[in-house]
Design a protein around this motif. Structure first.
Motif, PDB file in Angstrom:
ATOM      1  N   ASN A  54       5.450  -2.146  -0.419  1.00  0.00           N
ATOM      2  CA  ASN A  54       4.352  -1.681  -1.272  1.00  0.00           C
ATOM      3  C   ASN A  54       4.910  -0.762  -2.350  1.00  0.00           C
ATOM      4  O   ASN A  54       6.083  -0.378  -2.324  1.00  0.00           O
ATOM      5  CB  ASN A  54       3.257  -0.995  -0.456  1.00  0.00           C
ATOM      6  CG  ASN A  54       3.728   0.233   0.281  1.00  0.00           C
ATOM      7  OD1 ASN A  54       4.935   0.471   0.417  1.00  0.00           O
ATOM      8  ND2 ASN A  54       2.800   1.040   0.768  1.00  0.00           N
ATOM      9  N   LYS A  62       1.068  -2.834   5.864  1.00  0.00           N
ATOM     10  CA  LYS A  62       2.301  -3.635   5.928  1.00  0.00           C
ATOM     11  C   LYS A  62       2.543  -4.194   7.328  1.00  0.00           C
ATOM     12  O   LYS A  62       2.900  -5.365   7.475  1.00  0.00           O
ATOM     13  CB  LYS A  62       3.505  -2.793   5.486  1.00  0.00           C
ATOM     14  CG  LYS A  62       3.501  -2.383   4.031  1.00  0.00           C
ATOM     15  CD  LYS A  62       4.789  -1.709   3.633  1.00  0.00           C
ATOM     16  CE  LYS A  62       5.044  -0.403   4.370  1.00  0.00           C
ATOM     17  NZ  LYS A  62       4.064   0.648   4.034  1.00  0.00           N
ATOM     18  N   PHE A  65       0.114  -6.943   8.304  1.00  0.00           N
ATOM     19  CA  PHE A  65       0.380  -8.118   7.481  1.00  0.00           C
ATOM     20  C   PHE A  65       1.649  -8.818   7.949  1.00  0.00           C
ATOM     21  O   PHE A  65       1.706 -10.054   7.999  1.00  0.00           O
ATOM     22  CB  PHE A  65       0.504  -7.736   6.004  1.00  0.00           C
ATOM     23  CG  PHE A  65       0.610  -8.933   5.095  1.00  0.00           C
ATOM     24  CD1 PHE A  65      -0.534  -9.608   4.697  1.00  0.00           C
ATOM     25  CD2 PHE A  65       1.839  -9.391   4.658  1.00  0.00           C
ATOM     26  CE1 PHE A  65      -0.455 -10.732   3.883  1.00  0.00           C
ATOM     27  CE2 PHE A  65       1.939 -10.507   3.848  1.00  0.00           C
ATOM     28  CZ  PHE A  65       0.783 -11.178   3.450  1.00  0.00           C
ATOM     29  N   LEU A 161       2.316  -5.245  -1.266  1.00  0.00           N
ATOM     30  CA  LEU A 161       0.924  -5.066  -0.881  1.00  0.00           C
ATOM     31  C   LEU A 161       0.316  -3.908  -1.650  1.00  0.00           C
ATOM     32  O   LEU A 161       0.977  -2.890  -1.878  1.00  0.00           O
ATOM     33  CB  LEU A 161       0.824  -4.786   0.625  1.00  0.00           C
ATOM     34  CG  LEU A 161       0.808  -5.977   1.582  1.00  0.00           C
ATOM     35  CD1 LEU A 161       2.019  -6.875   1.385  1.00  0.00           C
ATOM     36  CD2 LEU A 161       0.702  -5.511   3.025  1.00  0.00           C
ATOM     37  N   VAL A 194       0.005  -8.989  -2.958  1.00  0.00           N
ATOM     38  CA  VAL A 194      -1.015  -9.214  -1.937  1.00  0.00           C
ATOM     39  C   VAL A 194      -2.008  -8.058  -2.017  1.00  0.00           C
ATOM     40  O   VAL A 194      -1.642  -6.904  -1.781  1.00  0.00           O
ATOM     41  CB  VAL A 194      -0.419  -9.299  -0.521  1.00  0.00           C
ATOM     42  CG1 VAL A 194      -1.524  -9.610   0.496  1.00  0.00           C
ATOM     43  CG2 VAL A 194       0.670 -10.362  -0.453  1.00  0.00           C
ATOM     44  N   ILE A 196      -5.078  -6.074  -0.555  1.00  0.00           N
ATOM     45  CA  ILE A 196      -5.658  -5.882   0.778  1.00  0.00           C
ATOM     46  C   ILE A 196      -7.053  -5.281   0.672  1.00  0.00           C
ATOM     47  O   ILE A 196      -7.246  -4.217   0.071  1.00  0.00           O
ATOM     48  CB  ILE A 196      -4.774  -4.958   1.638  1.00  0.00           C
ATOM     49  CG1 ILE A 196      -3.333  -5.488   1.716  1.00  0.00           C
ATOM     50  CG2 ILE A 196      -5.379  -4.804   3.034  1.00  0.00           C
ATOM     51  CD1 ILE A 196      -3.188  -6.820   2.397  1.00  0.00           C
TER      52      ILE A 196
END
Length: 345
Positions: A54, A62, A65, A161, A194, A196
């Motif tokens: 991230n 994290k 995921f 992320l 990604v 979230i």
């Protein structure tokens, strides 16, 4: 909040006096990190390396995921092995170690590696190249939990992320804000974004990623086996990066949050803190609810210490990360793995 590693609240608000005063230090820190990210890797593993990282300090999901990613990779025939530094554990500072959940508790391994161990082999090593040398013997693909800013190990694919609700905070670098380096400089080392959860805070990062032609995936945390929470009056407590998401998940599952106690990320709970939580819950007739990550730090629950009683009484909210389009994510990763895309730093 109390105890542990605490993120200043001004990080997550529009820039104010504190952030502006610290901004020059942030420019220096961010520039150094960005330069470091561009260094040539010291080691290229014999198997592909997928980095789950991230842009900021603090939690973006994290670990859950990485767990979801491991299951997707298993479904396509891969044998994923996790590589993590084991933050907060005694093993982190030593030579690479394959985690043994029977022998290694949270004091030795840290909390996140123990969660990962439920899905596959885990190698703990602050030295990423050394850890990769061990991990490549244990599986067909390495899932590196965190490490986006660490150039030592070449990455085949880097996923960044970002939390949709909090984004990148005030947009400043440490210590003025939560960023580890300027976003644009970090995006140069990212293969896909990604997002979230729900929210608008990540829209600028998403736009920047799309301008670079990067794919954008979405995922969300969802509670599972949570029927027990419906109508339950709860004292929620957690020592994680973004505890607000934990509280939101409890509410979404039907809990009534009467009281919430937040601690710093990776917080090591003391006996007195455990007794305080037990007393507060008993006085008001509340159910204690916490996260799986926090529960790892309570120990086995054996004995009559306050911490052992807390381990027995606290209920764990089980959550899982659910990619919005798992087929597209697997196709993206599969193409990278199958085509033998050269690792980058």
């Amino acid at each position: 909040m109390s105890g542990g590693l605490e993120a200043p609240s001004f990080w997550w608000r529009p820039p104010g006096p504190a952030a502006v005063a610290l901004a020059p230090f942030g420019w220096i820190y961010g520039a150094i990190t960005a330069i470091r990210m561009g260094r040539k890797p010291a080691y290229t593993a014999a198997v592909p390396v997928i980095c789950v990282g991230n842009f900021t300090v603090g939690g973006t999901g994290k670990t859950p995921f990485a767990l979801a990613l491991a299951e997707l990779l298993k479904a396509r025939g891969e044998r994923p092995v996790f590589l993590t530094r084991g933050y907060g554990g005694q093993l982190s500072g030593g030579p690479p170690v394959q985690l043994d959940p029977v022998r290694h508790g949270p004091a030795e391994a840290g909390d996140e590696p123990l969660l990962l161990a439920a899905s596959g082999p885990v190698v703990i090593s602050a030295d990423r190249p050394a850890g990769a040398r061990l991990a490549e013997q244990l599986g067909s693909v390495i899932l590196m939990d965190d490490g986006l800013q660490n150039p030592a190990l070449a990455k085949t694919v880097s996923l960044a992320l970002v939390d949709a609700a909090s984004g990148i905070g005030n947009g400043f670098c440490l210590p003025a804000g939560p960023l580890r380096a300027p976003v644009e400089r970090q995006l140069a080392h990212v293969d896909a974004l990604v997002v979230i959860g729900d929210g608008e805070a990540a829209k600028p990062v998403e736009a920047a990623a799309r301008r670079r032609g990067l794919p954008v995936f979405r995922a969300s945390l969802a509670a599972r086996e949570a029927d027990w929470l419906t109508g339950t009056r709860v004292l929620a407590f957690a020592g994680i990066g973004r505890p607000e998401r934990f509280v939101d998940s409890l509410r979404s599952a039907g809990a009534e949050i009467v009281e919430a106690r937040f601690f710093g990320d990776h917080h090591a709970f003391t006996d007195s803190e455990a007794q305080d939580l037990l007393d507060r819950a008993a006085r008001s007739g509340l159910t204690l609810a916490t996260t799986a990550k926090d529960r790892m730090r309570f120990g086995t629950g054996e004995g009559d210490t306050a911490l052992a009683r807390l381990a027995r009484q606290a209920q764990v909210l089980k959550v899982e990360m659910r990619p919005e389009d798992p087929e597209a994510l697997v196709a993206f990763l599969g193409a990278r793995l199958d085509q033998g895309v050269l690792p980058h730093s």
